[in-house]
Design an enzyme around this catalytic site. Sequence first.
Site, short mmCIF file in Angstrom:
data_model
loop_
_atom_site.label_atom_id
_atom_site.label_comp_id
_atom_site.label_asym_id
_atom_site.label_seq_id
_atom_site.Cartn_x
_atom_site.Cartn_y
_atom_site.Cartn_z
N HIS A 33 0.84 -1.21 0.00
CA HIS A 33 0.00 0.00 0.00
C HIS A 33 0.87 1.26 0.00
O HIS A 33 0.58 2.24 -0.69
CB HIS A 33 -0.89 0.03 1.24
CG HIS A 33 -1.91 -1.06 1.34
ND1 HIS A 33 -1.86 -2.04 2.31
CD2 HIS A 33 -3.01 -1.34 0.59
CE1 HIS A 33 -2.89 -2.85 2.17
NE2 HIS A 33 -3.60 -2.47 1.13
N GLN A 57 -18.25 -5.91 -1.59
CA GLN A 57 -17.35 -6.69 -2.45
C GLN A 57 -16.98 -8.04 -1.84
O GLN A 57 -16.17 -8.77 -2.41
CB GLN A 57 -16.11 -5.89 -2.82
CG GLN A 57 -15.12 -5.63 -1.71
CD GLN A 57 -14.02 -4.68 -2.15
OE1 GLN A 57 -14.26 -3.50 -2.36
NE2 GLN A 57 -12.82 -5.19 -2.31
N VAL A 173 4.52 -5.44 -4.79
CA VAL A 173 5.61 -5.53 -3.82
C VAL A 173 5.57 -6.93 -3.20
O VAL A 173 4.50 -7.42 -2.82
CB VAL A 173 5.48 -4.44 -2.72
CG1 VAL A 173 6.59 -4.57 -1.69
CG2 VAL A 173 5.47 -3.06 -3.37
N SER A 183 -2.88 -8.10 2.81
CA SER A 183 -3.43 -8.00 4.17
C SER A 183 -3.89 -9.37 4.65
O SER A 183 -4.00 -9.61 5.85
CB SER A 183 -4.61 -7.02 4.19
OG SER A 183 -4.22 -5.79 3.63
N ARG A 184 -4.19 -10.27 3.71
CA ARG A 184 -4.70 -11.60 4.09
C ARG A 184 -3.57 -12.56 4.47
O ARG A 184 -3.85 -13.64 4.99
CB ARG A 184 -5.53 -12.20 2.96
CG ARG A 184 -6.86 -11.47 2.77
CD ARG A 184 -7.77 -12.22 1.81
NE ARG A 184 -9.13 -11.71 1.85
CZ ARG A 184 -9.65 -10.83 1.00
NH1 ARG A 184 -8.92 -10.34 0.03
NH2 ARG A 184 -10.90 -10.43 1.12
P1 AMP Z 1 -6.63 -3.63 -0.59
O1 AMP Z 1 -6.43 -2.89 0.69
O2 AMP Z 1 -6.26 -5.06 -0.53
O3 AMP Z 1 -7.99 -3.36 -1.20
O4 AMP Z 1 -5.58 -3.00 -1.62
C1 AMP Z 1 -5.56 -1.62 -1.87
C2 AMP Z 1 -4.66 -1.35 -3.04
O5 AMP Z 1 -3.34 -1.80 -2.75
C3 AMP Z 1 -5.10 -2.09 -4.31
O6 AMP Z 1 -4.93 -1.23 -5.42
C4 AMP Z 1 -4.14 -3.26 -4.35
O7 AMP Z 1 -3.92 -3.76 -5.65
C5 AMP Z 1 -2.88 -2.64 -3.79
N1 AMP Z 1 -1.97 -3.66 -3.27
C6 AMP Z 1 -2.28 -4.68 -2.42
N2 AMP Z 1 -1.21 -5.47 -2.22
C7 AMP Z 1 -0.20 -4.96 -2.97
C8 AMP Z 1 1.16 -5.33 -3.20
N3 AMP Z 1 1.70 -6.40 -2.63
N4 AMP Z 1 1.90 -4.56 -4.03
C9 AMP Z 1 1.36 -3.47 -4.63
N5 AMP Z 1 0.08 -3.07 -4.45
C10 AMP Z 1 -0.69 -3.79 -3.64
#
Ligand code: AMP
Length: 280
Positions: A33, A57, A173, A183-184
């Site tokens: 993030h 979602q 990343v 996050s999971r």
């Molecule tokens: P989320 O909180 O999982 O909904 O993710 C929020 C944003 O962070 C989304 O655009 C994801 O694609 C991005 N994101 C989540 N994990 C990664 C990662 N490992 N590397 C880059 N972006 C990420």
Amino acid sequence: MIVTRTVEHTRRTLRPWPAVALVPTMGALHVGHLSLVKRAGELCPHVAVSIFVNPTQFGPGEDFTHYPRPIERDLEVCESAGVDLVFTPEVNEMYPAGEPETHVDVPAMTQILEGVHRPGHFAGVCRMVAKLFSIFNPTVACFGEKDFQQLAVIRAMAKGLCMGVAIEPCPTVREPDGLALSSRNVYLDPTDRGSAVGLYQALSRAKAMVERGETHPQAVEAAMTETLLAHRLSLDYAVVRDTETLGPVQAITPGRSPVVCLLAAKLGRVRLIDNLVIGR
Ligand code: AMP
């Protein structure tokens, strides 16, 4: 850093700002993030992060209730990263009781892959992201390639509806062993954490095959499947697709048109996705 919890307060705060880059998240922030936040800061004078675990979602039986919500820590992380505004609404602020449902859809891209395994997921994503775009009117919004199909759907939605926001893709990343940050990942016990590296190994194997001259998508898909199964991962899909349409490809032609290898697999109750673009 300003923290807002209502649409009205957010709009009022944003009014004098000439341009804002938005990073939509569900919180439990990690270095992935933060890479989006950093990119946002390079593109716009003001950076806003939304933190909202979006119920629409999540499907029935998914992890909405248990999804991690370390909000105090997330706010500290945002403050240290130089974020200007964090929007962290309650569910009833985003979905007021009695409000009729409104939907935005990109049917050609939401009824395949994740859309098959998580019915209704993209309807919820599009509904929320469209709302956020309406609230923030951002110049740029940063999304991770980690969620490759989501990125493609949002890009198509923003373009198709002339939303006037540039969608900035940001690279995935990874942990040192290749596991994509998520996050999971906190749900993985040590044994499953060991097996989870199978996703990246499958993608690396696919890349190596193409670099050695493999052109048949089916051969690459079979090899990825074999690697996932060897790591005890239970497969939802392992496919080679066109990076723009996410449709099947006849042949892999690196240098001419890139392809993306997309994986989804479960370890016990934890569902993981990953992907790798090859030939760009
Ligand atoms: P989320 O909180 O999982 O909904 O993710 C929020 C944003 O962070 C989304 O655009 C994801 O694609 C991005 N994101 C989540 N994990 C990664 C990662 N490992 N590397 C880059 N972006 C990420």
